[in-house]
Design a protein around this motif. Structure first.
Motif, PDB file in Angstrom:
ATOM      1  N   SER A 232     -10.701  -1.767  -5.367  1.00 32.85           N
ATOM      2  CA  SER A 232      -9.503  -1.166  -4.768  1.00 32.85           C
ATOM      3  C   SER A 232      -8.415  -0.963  -5.817  1.00 32.85           C
ATOM      4  CB  SER A 232      -8.988  -2.053  -3.628  1.00 32.85           C
ATOM      5  OG  SER A 232      -9.924  -2.120  -2.577  1.00 32.85           O
TER       6      SER A 232
ATOM      7  N   ASP B 265      -3.838   5.185  -1.166  1.00 28.45           N
ATOM      8  CA  ASP B 265      -4.531   5.692   0.014  1.00 28.45           C
ATOM      9  C   ASP B 265      -4.626   4.574   1.046  1.00 28.45           C
ATOM     10  OD1 ASP B 265      -6.846   6.349   1.802  1.00 28.45           O
ATOM     11  OD2 ASP B 265      -6.910   8.125   0.508  1.00 28.45           O
ATOM     12  N   PRO B 266      -4.320   4.845   2.312  1.00 30.28           N
ATOM     13  CA  PRO B 266      -4.387   3.799   3.346  1.00 30.28           C
ATOM     14  C   PRO B 266      -5.757   3.138   3.462  1.00 30.28           C
ATOM     15  CG  PRO B 266      -3.206   5.713   4.176  1.00 30.28           C
ATOM     16  CD  PRO B 266      -3.786   6.112   2.847  1.00 30.28           C
ATOM     17  N   THR B 267      -6.812   3.820   3.005  1.00 27.52           N
ATOM     18  CA  THR B 267      -8.149   3.211   3.073  1.00 27.52           C
ATOM     19  C   THR B 267      -8.278   2.003   2.152  1.00 27.52           C
ATOM     20  OG1 THR B 267      -9.023   4.712   1.370  1.00 27.52           O
ATOM     21  CG2 THR B 267      -9.214   5.419   3.673  1.00 27.52           C
ATOM     22  N   LEU B 268      -7.311   1.796   1.267  1.00 26.02           N
ATOM     23  CA  LEU B 268      -7.348   0.653   0.356  1.00 26.02           C
ATOM     24  C   LEU B 268      -6.696  -0.592   0.968  1.00 26.02           C
ATOM     25  CD1 LEU B 268      -6.475   2.362  -3.059  1.00 26.02           C
ATOM     26  CD2 LEU B 268      -8.724   1.869  -2.070  1.00 26.02           C
ATOM     27  N   ALA B 269      -6.327  -0.510   2.248  1.00 21.93           N
ATOM     28  CA  ALA B 269      -5.616  -1.619   2.885  1.00 21.93           C
ATOM     29  C   ALA B 269      -6.417  -2.915   2.852  1.00 21.93           C
ATOM     30  CB  ALA B 269      -5.258  -1.252   4.329  1.00 21.93           C
ATOM     31  N   ASP B 270      -7.718  -2.830   3.128  1.00 19.75           N
ATOM     32  CA  ASP B 270      -8.524  -4.060   3.137  1.00 19.75           C
ATOM     33  C   ASP B 270      -8.548  -4.707   1.754  1.00 19.75           C
ATOM     34  OD1 ASP B 270      -9.074  -3.763   5.797  1.00 19.75           O
ATOM     35  OD2 ASP B 270     -11.102  -2.975   5.518  1.00 19.75           O
TER      36      ASP B 270
ATOM     37  N   VAL C 211       0.830  -1.216   0.000  1.00 19.45           N
ATOM     38  CA  VAL C 211       0.000   0.000   0.000  1.00 19.45           C
ATOM     39  C   VAL C 211       0.865   1.266   0.000  1.00 19.45           C
ATOM     40  CG1 VAL C 211      -1.657   1.356   1.346  1.00 19.45           C
ATOM     41  CG2 VAL C 211      -2.076  -1.073   0.937  1.00 19.45           C
TER      42      VAL C 211
ATOM     43  N   GLN D 132      -8.860   2.158  -7.738  1.00 19.10           N
ATOM     44  CA  GLN D 132      -8.608   3.392  -7.011  1.00 19.10           C
ATOM     45  C   GLN D 132      -7.129   3.667  -6.772  1.00 19.10           C
ATOM     46  OE1 GLN D 132     -11.389   4.165  -3.597  1.00 19.10           O
ATOM     47  NE2 GLN D 132     -12.224   2.162  -4.164  1.00 19.10           N
TER      48      GLN D 132
END
Length: 299
Positions: A241, A158-163, A152, A244
């Motif tokens: 993800s 973006d850290p929100t893409l971790a999942d 990531v 993005q």
């Protein structure tokens, strides 16, 4: 003294030789990101080879401990402990540079090494059979999901893409398990959840019979078809993800996902006979995925 420059060169060669899909995809990345991907891959490959291999002076467990200590020393800018194989200290030094430059969570390496120890008989966490997907997740978190998490920051995502990154790592791993059923069984490992196989009348005895005959039974083919559907759903859920990701990183990951996902098509094309031969996506097809991903990102 360990040389990170030499380590990055070794890591590039290891990735090109052992991780052809990853290497081809990494060539779509800017140099700094590409070097970090190579360092991450080479470290994972070195540890995986230790766990699977033989011929070392030290036991696999001791070798993993040495690499663990070596990475800790490299991250702290201390002298690398003795006992490592030639080139390993250089790769660890390169990995430390990649970790510091990209802000990779050091804790992910602890999780990775724990899963690698789960493959080593005699360790406290050793396990070679998994009853459910829930049990398997304990292993794949460290062996695959954290690889996605490490990437990531490397990809500038973006850290929100971790999942989504962790899910894609899990998808790659399940594809590996489906492709390598026979090879894993020869090492006395069964990664496909036994409950999922049992729903189709497959047990360990029938698996070993298939392996001995080098032919996949009809019940096992049905089980593989089911697990391919599960795997494809993982790729489907991770696709958002990937879309993005920054434009500079998106083609590489999209190409890797397409090439790995295509292994499932190859398994289908060979009639799900995973005990007879190992599914391989041709180089020209993987190049096509890379070109398509680059053109899509440029639009």
């Amino acid at each position: 003294m360990a040389d990170p420059g030499r380590g990055f060169a070794i890591a590039r060669a290891v990735t090109a030789d052992a991780g052809r899909t990853y290497y081809l995809a990494s060539r779509l990345l800017p140099l700094r990101r590409r070097r970090a991907v190579h360092a991450l891959y080479a470290f994972a490959r070195i540890v995986d080879d230790v766990v699977d291999g033989s011929g070392f002076v030290h036991s696999p467990g001791d070798r993993v401990d040495m690499l663990d200590a070596g990475l800790a020393a490299a991250l702290a800018d201390r002298e690398t402990p003795s006992g490592l194989e030639p080139g390993e200290a250089d790769v660890l030094a390169a990995l430390a540079v990649a970790v510091h430059d990209n802000g990779i969570d050091v804790g992910t390496f602890d999780a990775f090494l724990r899963s690698m120890r789960m493959d080593i008989p005699g360790t406290d966490v050793f396990r070679s059979r998994y009853r459910t997907f829930g049990e398997l997740a304990e292993y794949t978190y460290g062996s695959a999901a954290v690889i996605g998490l490490q990437l990531v920051p490397v990809l500038g995502a973006d850290p929100t893409l971790a999942d989504g990154a962790a899910l894609l790592g899990d998808a790659f791993q399940l594809t590996n398990f489906l492709r390598d059923v026979a090879e894993d069984l020869r090492r006395d490992r069964i990664y496909l959840p036994l409950n999922e196989l049992g729903a189709f009348g497959v047990d360990e005895q029938s698996l070993r019979s298939d392996l001995d005959r080098r032919s996949t039974s009809r019940p096992m083919r049905h089980a593989i078809a089911h697990l391919i559907a599960v795997n494809r759903d993982q790729y489907r859920r991770a696709a958002g993800s990937i879309a993005q990701l920054p434009r500079s990183s998106r083609p590489a990951i999209a190409a890797a996902a397409a090439s790995y996902g295509d292994i499932l098509r190859v398994i289908e094309d060979m009639g799900y006979d995973v005990m007879r031969t190992r599914a391989v996506v041709p180089t020209r097809t993987r190049i096509g995925h890379a070109v398509a991903a680059s053109l899509t990102a440029a639009r």
